[in-house]
Design a protein around this motif. Structure first.
Motif, PDB file in Angstrom:
ATOM      1  N   ALA A  16       1.019  -1.104  -0.124  1.00 35.34           N
ATOM      2  CA  ALA A  16       0.070   0.005   0.151  1.00 35.34           C
ATOM      3  C   ALA A  16       0.846   1.335   0.101  1.00 35.34           C
ATOM      4  N   GLY A  17       1.763   1.263   0.771  1.00 37.73           N
ATOM      5  CA  GLY A  17       2.843   2.437   0.982  1.00 37.73           C
ATOM      6  C   GLY A  17       3.376   2.895  -0.641  1.00 37.73           C
ATOM      7  N   ARG A  36      12.201   0.755   7.959  1.00 40.02           N
ATOM      8  CA  ARG A  36      13.205   0.465   8.963  1.00 40.02           C
ATOM      9  C   ARG A  36      14.315  -0.177   7.980  1.00 40.02           C
ATOM     10  N   LYS A  40      15.182  -2.563   1.465  1.00 44.77           N
ATOM     11  CA  LYS A  40      13.800  -3.272   0.948  1.00 44.77           C
ATOM     12  C   LYS A  40      13.203  -2.571   0.104  1.00 44.77           C
ATOM     13  N   ARG A  56       7.789   2.377  16.119  1.00 48.00           N
ATOM     14  CA  ARG A  56       7.692   2.326  17.575  1.00 48.00           C
ATOM     15  C   ARG A  56       8.338   3.478  18.320  1.00 48.00           C
ATOM     16  N   LEU A  84       0.784  -3.979  16.993  1.00 53.11           N
ATOM     17  CA  LEU A  84       1.304  -2.737  17.013  1.00 53.11           C
ATOM     18  C   LEU A  84       0.644  -1.508  16.532  1.00 53.11           C
ATOM     19  N   ILE A  88       1.678   2.338  17.547  1.00 54.24           N
ATOM     20  CA  ILE A  88       2.074   3.197  16.454  1.00 54.24           C
ATOM     21  C   ILE A  88       1.228   4.322  16.126  1.00 54.24           C
TER      22      ILE A  88
HETATM   23  N1  NAP Z   1      -2.182  -4.784   0.143  1.00 60.24           N
HETATM   24  C1  NAP Z   1      -3.222  -4.636   0.075  1.00 60.24           C
HETATM   25  O1  NAP Z   1      -4.092  -5.273  -0.776  1.00 60.24           O
HETATM   26  C2  NAP Z   1      -4.160  -4.099   1.219  1.00 60.24           C
HETATM   27  C3  NAP Z   1      -5.698  -4.043   1.084  1.00 60.24           C
HETATM   28  C4  NAP Z   1      -6.488  -3.582   2.112  1.00 60.24           C
HETATM   29  C5  NAP Z   1      -5.838  -3.268   3.182  1.00 60.24           C
HETATM   30  N2  NAP Z   1      -4.666  -3.125   3.344  1.00 60.24           N
HETATM   31  C6  NAP Z   1      -4.070  -2.731   4.893  1.00 60.24           C
HETATM   32  O2  NAP Z   1      -3.259  -1.858   4.435  1.00 60.24           O
HETATM   33  C7  NAP Z   1      -2.084  -1.814   5.502  1.00 60.24           C
HETATM   34  C8  NAP Z   1      -0.797  -2.389   4.751  1.00 60.24           C
HETATM   35  O3  NAP Z   1      -0.969  -3.327   3.885  1.00 60.24           O
HETATM   36  P1  NAP Z   1       0.161  -3.689   3.173  1.00 60.24           P
HETATM   37  O4  NAP Z   1      -0.255  -4.957   2.286  1.00 60.24           O
HETATM   38  O5  NAP Z   1       0.960  -2.612   2.523  1.00 60.24           O
HETATM   39  O6  NAP Z   1       1.407  -4.555   4.091  1.00 60.24           O
HETATM   40  P2  NAP Z   1       2.901  -4.770   3.737  1.00 60.24           P
HETATM   41  O7  NAP Z   1       3.218  -5.162   2.467  1.00 60.24           O
HETATM   42  O8  NAP Z   1       3.247  -5.865   4.759  1.00 60.24           O
HETATM   43  O9  NAP Z   1       3.667  -3.614   4.217  1.00 60.24           O
HETATM   44  C9  NAP Z   1       3.849  -3.434   5.841  1.00 60.24           C
HETATM   45  C10 NAP Z   1       4.861  -2.247   5.968  1.00 60.24           C
HETATM   46  O10 NAP Z   1       4.784  -1.691   7.431  1.00 60.24           O
HETATM   47  C11 NAP Z   1       6.021  -1.602   7.962  1.00 60.24           C
HETATM   48  N3  NAP Z   1       6.234  -1.888   9.206  1.00 60.24           N
HETATM   49  C12 NAP Z   1       6.157  -2.825   9.850  1.00 60.24           C
HETATM   50  N4  NAP Z   1       6.411  -2.663  11.031  1.00 60.24           N
HETATM   51  C13 NAP Z   1       6.975  -1.321  11.331  1.00 60.24           C
HETATM   52  C14 NAP Z   1       7.594  -0.613  12.456  1.00 60.24           C
HETATM   53  N5  NAP Z   1       7.604  -1.265  13.612  1.00 60.24           N
HETATM   54  N6  NAP Z   1       7.794   0.387  12.009  1.00 60.24           N
HETATM   55  C15 NAP Z   1       7.872   1.260  10.686  1.00 60.24           C
HETATM   56  N7  NAP Z   1       7.291   0.343   9.727  1.00 60.24           N
HETATM   57  C16 NAP Z   1       6.916  -0.861   9.981  1.00 60.24           C
HETATM   58  C17 NAP Z   1       6.658  -2.650   6.918  1.00 60.24           C
HETATM   59  O11 NAP Z   1       8.211  -2.206   6.896  1.00 60.24           O
HETATM   60  P3  NAP Z   1       9.455  -3.523   6.883  1.00 60.24           P
HETATM   61  O12 NAP Z   1       9.403  -3.368   5.141  1.00 60.24           O
HETATM   62  O13 NAP Z   1      10.630  -2.796   7.363  1.00 60.24           O
HETATM   63  O14 NAP Z   1       8.841  -4.576   7.478  1.00 60.24           O
HETATM   64  C18 NAP Z   1       6.246  -2.327   5.482  1.00 60.24           C
HETATM   65  O15 NAP Z   1       6.666  -1.083   5.137  1.00 60.24           O
HETATM   66  C19 NAP Z   1      -2.446  -2.999   6.382  1.00 60.24           C
HETATM   67  O16 NAP Z   1      -3.217  -2.464   7.602  1.00 60.24           O
HETATM   68  C20 NAP Z   1      -3.508  -3.716   5.649  1.00 60.24           C
HETATM   69  O17 NAP Z   1      -4.423  -4.187   6.280  1.00 60.24           O
HETATM   70  C21 NAP Z   1      -3.743  -3.660   2.436  1.00 60.24           C
END
Ligand code: NAP
Length: 136
Positions: A16-17, A36, A40, A56, A84, A88
């Motif tokens: 998402a980011g 972090r 990556k 955190r 978390l 956060i």
């Molecule tokens: N992807 C989808 O299709 C989708 C759809 C609906 C909703 N969402 C929601 O969107 C959100 C993100 O999803 P995503 O798919 O993008 O997840 P993701 O690909 O797993 O990315 C998670 C991000 O959080 C970061 N992170 C984890 N712990 C951290 C910490 N302590 N400090 C700073 N950064 C940290 C990770 O960094 P690292 O790289 O360092 O681990 C990574 O950049 C979630 O809440 C998910 O439920 C996603």
């Protein structure tokens, strides 16, 4: 286009980011990301300022948010870690308050329910399903 907004993104290495970072740049916004592990990052653009740190850690959030006027939190819960999201989000909102930043956009999973939700019946059913599936 002249940049008028600086957006802070938490979770920029995630799916998402990085999508939102790309869209923000395309729309002419400045982007700062908290990462972090910079190695990556798979979406690269010289216009993105990266801050290395952990969400955190309040001092990392302060560094990230310095000079920003919008925050997008796309933090995703790491598998096997303690939950978390609340910690956060509290850190982010506290620093936003210190800096007088007023716009916060949180990206979360469908199972999260918050006061003021206006979910349709389908979304409520899906939300319950996700909640049951992700329960430990
Ligand atoms: N992807 C989808 O299709 C989708 C759809 C609906 C909703 N969402 C929601 O969107 C959100 C993100 O999803 P995503 O798919 O993008 O997840 P993701 O690909 O797993 O990315 C998670 C991000 O959080 C970061 N992170 C984890 N712990 C951290 C910490 N302590 N400090 C700073 N950064 C940290 C990770 O960094 P690292 O790289 O360092 O681990 C990574 O950049 C979630 O809440 C998910 O439920 C996603």
């Amino acid at each position: 286009m002249k940049t008028t907004h600086q957006i802070a993104i938490i979770g920029g290495t995630g799916r998402a980011g990085r999508y939102l970072a790309q869209k923000a740049l395309e729309s002419g916004y400045g982007v700062r990301m908290l990462v972090r592990n910079p190695e990556k990052l798979i979406y690269h653009d010289d216009r993105i300022q990266t801050i290395t740190g952990d969400a955190r850690d309040v001092s990392s959030i302060r560094t990230l948010l310095d000079g920003c006027n919008v925050v997008i939190n796309t933090f995703g819960q790491p598998v096997k870690a303690l939950p978390l999201y609340s910690e956060i989000t509290s850190n982010v909102l506290a620093v936003m308050s210190e800096y007088g930043i007023r716009r916060y956009i949180g990206v979360t999973g469908g199972s999260l329910n918050v006061d003021g939700d206006r979910k349709s019946l389908v979304n409520r059913v899906a939300s319950k399903f996700f909640e049951i599936c992700s329960a430990k």
